[in-house]
Design a protein around this motif. Sequence first.
Motif, PDB file in Angstrom:
ATOM      1  N   LEU A  82       0.889  -1.311   0.113  1.00 59.55           N
ATOM      2  CA  LEU A  82      -0.043  -0.002   0.032  1.00 59.55           C
ATOM      3  C   LEU A  82       0.801   1.159   0.063  1.00 59.55           C
ATOM      4  CD1 LEU A  82      -2.796   1.650   0.240  1.00 59.55           C
ATOM      5  CD2 LEU A  82      -2.308   1.269   2.921  1.00 59.55           C
ATOM      6  N   LEU A  88       4.502   8.407   5.139  1.00 61.37           N
ATOM      7  CA  LEU A  88       5.121   8.430   6.247  1.00 61.37           C
ATOM      8  C   LEU A  88       6.370   7.157   6.379  1.00 61.37           C
ATOM      9  CD1 LEU A  88       1.804   8.618   8.549  1.00 61.37           C
ATOM     10  CD2 LEU A  88       3.731  10.154   8.097  1.00 61.37           C
ATOM     11  N   LEU A  89       7.640   7.787   6.260  1.00 61.95           N
ATOM     12  CA  LEU A  89       8.591   7.099   6.493  1.00 61.95           C
ATOM     13  C   LEU A  89       9.027   6.760   7.991  1.00 61.95           C
ATOM     14  CD1 LEU A  89      10.468   8.624   3.380  1.00 61.95           C
ATOM     15  CD2 LEU A  89       9.108   6.356   3.636  1.00 61.95           C
ATOM     16  N   LEU A  90       9.761   5.776   8.323  1.00 63.98           N
ATOM     17  CA  LEU A  90      10.136   5.680   9.789  1.00 63.98           C
ATOM     18  C   LEU A  90      11.220   6.874   9.738  1.00 63.98           C
ATOM     19  CD1 LEU A  90      10.386   1.889   9.852  1.00 63.98           C
ATOM     20  CD2 LEU A  90       8.924   3.318  11.553  1.00 63.98           C
ATOM     21  N   TYR A 101      13.176  -2.352   5.036  1.00 60.54           N
ATOM     22  CA  TYR A 101      12.276  -2.701   6.190  1.00 60.54           C
ATOM     23  C   TYR A 101      11.504  -3.878   5.916  1.00 60.54           C
ATOM     24  CZ  TYR A 101       8.920  -2.588   9.986  1.00 60.54           C
ATOM     25  OH  TYR A 101       8.252  -2.847  11.237  1.00 60.54           O
ATOM     26  N   GLY A 102      10.604  -3.935   4.801  1.00 59.19           N
ATOM     27  CA  GLY A 102       9.863  -5.220   4.439  1.00 59.19           C
ATOM     28  C   GLY A 102      10.662  -6.336   4.316  1.00 59.19           C
ATOM     29  N   ARG A 149       9.952   1.508  -0.891  1.00 60.50           N
ATOM     30  CA  ARG A 149       9.610   0.742   0.251  1.00 60.50           C
ATOM     31  C   ARG A 149       8.687  -0.311   0.091  1.00 60.50           C
ATOM     32  NH1 ARG A 149       7.969   3.267   6.037  1.00 60.50           N
ATOM     33  NH2 ARG A 149       5.860   3.743   4.713  1.00 60.50           N
ATOM     34  N   THR A 150       7.536   0.176  -0.621  1.00 55.75           N
ATOM     35  CA  THR A 150       6.228  -0.691  -0.830  1.00 55.75           C
ATOM     36  C   THR A 150       6.611  -1.671  -1.764  1.00 55.75           C
ATOM     37  OG1 THR A 150       4.972   1.518  -0.586  1.00 55.75           O
ATOM     38  CG2 THR A 150       4.077  -0.708  -1.758  1.00 55.75           C
ATOM     39  N   PRO A 153       9.125  -5.588  -0.692  1.00 54.92           N
ATOM     40  CA  PRO A 153       8.752  -7.128  -0.075  1.00 54.92           C
ATOM     41  C   PRO A 153       8.454  -7.900  -1.577  1.00 54.92           C
ATOM     42  CG  PRO A 153       7.801  -5.297   1.170  1.00 54.92           C
ATOM     43  CD  PRO A 153       8.220  -4.716   0.001  1.00 54.92           C
TER      44      PRO A 153
ATOM     45  N   LEU B 164       1.250   5.502   9.756  1.00 57.69           N
ATOM     46  CA  LEU B 164       2.521   4.819   9.713  1.00 57.69           C
ATOM     47  C   LEU B 164       2.243   3.148  10.297  1.00 57.69           C
ATOM     48  CD1 LEU B 164       5.498   5.328   9.459  1.00 57.69           C
ATOM     49  CD2 LEU B 164       5.248   5.787  11.842  1.00 57.69           C
ATOM     50  N   SER B 167       1.006   1.370   7.274  1.00 61.47           N
ATOM     51  CA  SER B 167       2.080   1.057   6.117  1.00 61.47           C
ATOM     52  C   SER B 167       3.134  -0.194   6.479  1.00 61.47           C
ATOM     53  CB  SER B 167       3.021   2.359   5.922  1.00 61.47           C
ATOM     54  OG  SER B 167       2.249   3.426   5.576  1.00 61.47           O
ATOM     55  N   THR B 170       1.241  -3.218   6.111  1.00 62.54           N
ATOM     56  CA  THR B 170       1.242  -3.874   4.487  1.00 62.54           C
ATOM     57  C   THR B 170       2.536  -4.043   4.102  1.00 62.54           C
ATOM     58  OG1 THR B 170       1.342  -1.560   3.921  1.00 62.54           O
ATOM     59  CG2 THR B 170      -1.071  -2.496   4.060  1.00 62.54           C
ATOM     60  N   LEU B 171       3.786  -3.806   4.573  1.00 61.80           N
ATOM     61  CA  LEU B 171       5.032  -4.129   4.251  1.00 61.80           C
ATOM     62  C   LEU B 171       5.225  -5.647   5.084  1.00 61.80           C
ATOM     63  CD1 LEU B 171       6.950  -0.826   4.799  1.00 61.80           C
ATOM     64  CD2 LEU B 171       6.351  -2.046   2.786  1.00 61.80           C
TER      65      LEU B 171
END
Lengths: 331, 540
Positions: A82, A88-90, A101-102, A149-150, A153, B164, B167, B170-171
């Motif tokens: 999504l 909104l990134l970490l 991250y994923g 990032r999306t 994964p 956040l 997100s 969904t990762l």
Amino acid sequence: MSSSELLRVRGLSVAWEGRPVLDGVGLEVGRAEYVVLMGPNGSGKTTLLRQIAGLDPPGAGSISLRGRRIERVPPHRRGIGLLAQEVLLLPGRTVRENIAYGPEVAGLSSAEVDRRVEELLGLLRLTPLSERLPMQLSGGERQRVALARTLAPRPELVLLDEPLAAVDPELRGELRGELRRVFRELGVAAVHVTHDREEGLWMGDRVLVLLGGRLVEAGPPGEVHAHPHSVAVARFLGYSVLATPAGPRAVHPREVRLVPDGAGIAGRIAAIGPVGGEWLAEVALEEGGRIEVRGSGVAPYVPGERVHVRWEREVPLPPEEGPSPSPAQRG
Amino acid sequence: MRPRTGTVWILAPVLGFVALFALVPVVALIGEALAQQGAGGFVALIHDPLNLAALDNSLVQGGLSAAAAVAVGYPAGVFLGRYDWPGRGLVRAVLLVPFLLPSLVVVVGVEQLFGPGGPIGTALPFTGVFAHGLPGIVAVNVVFNVPLVVLLTAVGVESVPTALEESLATLGAPPARVYRDTWGPASWLGAAAGALLTFVFSALAFASPILLCGPRCSTLEVRIYALDQSFLDPAGAAFLAVLTVAVFLAPTLAYLVFVARLRSRPTAGERRGRAVPWRRPATLPMAAATLLLVAAVVTLLGEVVVRGFDAAAPGGAAGSALGYLFGPGAQATLGLSIVAAIGNTLVFAGSAAAIALLLGVVSGFLVRAGRRPAFGLSGVIYLPLLLSPIVLALALAGFWRPVLGGPSATWVLIVIAQSLLALPFALQGLSVALARVPRGYREGAQSLGASPFSAYLDAELPLARPALLTAAMFAFALGLGEFTATYFLATPATTTLTVALYRLSALRSPGPADAAAALLVLFSLAAFLVVELGGRRVEL
């Protein structure tokens, strides 16, 4: 289910406090297909995406991914990416770490994580920014990092919720092209939600139009644009809708011409001004109704000036439920 | 935060107030002690076994209270901050009540609930340990301070945008990983801030160690009071005050840093409430902790009010304790009528609120003038947190009583002490509300020719009016419940309701003490209702 079908939604209905938000929505998305879901604000687009992603309690109806029902599967196990409008990134992680991250969560080896991150950094031209923190990035850069990032994964399907709405207009065109290029290269399917009809028609392999919680139009962009099937869809696609004795007719502003006296319907310029590289005029017809006209170059008229309009093509529409469009003669 | 050129003069009232009435007196206190006894006096002080025992008691009581407050408050804070459920706003408001109650009322309430004849102590006899001794002190500290942990934990949870979390889900991140990477650290930051302040407030408790345990549980505050008032050793009290400030400087500063970090988290975006996931195993303990806290607050308040109004007059006199409280008997005991004590209470708390409001308006400008609104020079309002009530009262009395002289000195000093102690909490909400006003309002006014200060007054302050009223009422409520500094400074003529309650409790006069506690609860609840009617959420 056909072998190329990835996502199937059937009879999806959602209500909030008794008010229907989605009403029996059904759609399919094929593998590697880029589907654009268009509709005005409040039509239920985001609700539909959140249902597919599993972020809201499931509504009535079914959602299947690769033939498997997923309504009760939590979002982290759906394998659906999504990209939200609000990026909104970490905040404490670098670009590289955000993208990783994923794959890290999936338990991949560090070598595999690095390989995927490098691939996406290159694909989205982010390599020079890889060690920056999110707060050091521009809006467009953050959007590209969020996309990377999306995709990291390797989801088969990515949902994009108004991904360009918060991006500056000058960057929007560049990012549109980038999105299509990246999805095509990776062979990932997408459901891209937008209220911007030009963005939707330009980007989609197929477009769907959602109005009032119902899916009212579906097909290739050219087909949907050329042949709206209802007054509401025609208006959403930018047509002027005129009431005629034979029923409503849709006329597209690009297909209307201003012509010399006597060769068309008379009216007065109600408003006129530049839109992008073109001009757009609203003409109040003397016999009732209003119609929009688009043209290239410098706007040739001023408000109040008497003109004549003419068009070659009009789309007959079924009568609208509820109030009818304002009366007008046609040329 | 760097104020802009030309606005530095605006700092003067706030800095001046805090410097004149907090910093200068404390420095003078230390200077006088050094002049009288030299550094040798300080060395002797830290070798005094009674002082060391007081330090030990403070650390043990503070540590146990903070741990217990987190154990109960963290789950409730998460439940409150994370989920949407019916009555959430009301529960949030109810959980704030103990913080506004005078600590003495909590002492009386805990004694009544767990003591002989109390509803909990009777139903569950093993809970009788909470009626006295160290368990009783910890219970009082937890009830009084748990709102800090609950509400700051909730602020931490609320600081993380829902988008956040979504997100990351969904990762592929499962809920535990989302917790670890997003709202978990934020919630623990809030809980840690609450725990630190609970530790400091509990370690420096005054009334509960005396009333529930006696000299063997004396904290540093009790010991400072005893040195100054009982052993007539003001230099020793001053040295111990310095030691107290030094010991609790680090946790207090850490609290301020944590709160600043909590309120200036770099993530943006809104937090959407979510439905309570009743099927998750962690949900029930969270809901149970919240219910337990609400039940504890309501039961305690109900018990204090009911018992206070039911109590019989002491010594076999006819009528109720409440009637006795308003009669000549209580007047003879207290040295003034209870009506006069109520009058003192309202005047002092009202004056303290007016000062806090004035300083709030001025420091609000600093909040708006700075680049980092949550912290910085506006942090001067937090300076009083570094001083305990007894240290502040000792320093104020030592420095300002001779300067002011006359009978009015006492009430002036009480008002100043109450306003200083209320400032950090009363102005927190105002600071947050002002920070949320878009800068466009001020910029628009300035583009029309307004000076920075008049743009603030005309364009920004009206938007924060509910928060301003809430700040004033919060200061009023805190002043109403302030006991330690007021007790230290008060003379019989300036006795307040809390001081009257303490004197009646210390005289082991349970009926009138219960009636006074009930009156205080009613006053505190009225103040609390006004705070709530202000329509602005109180921020701790």
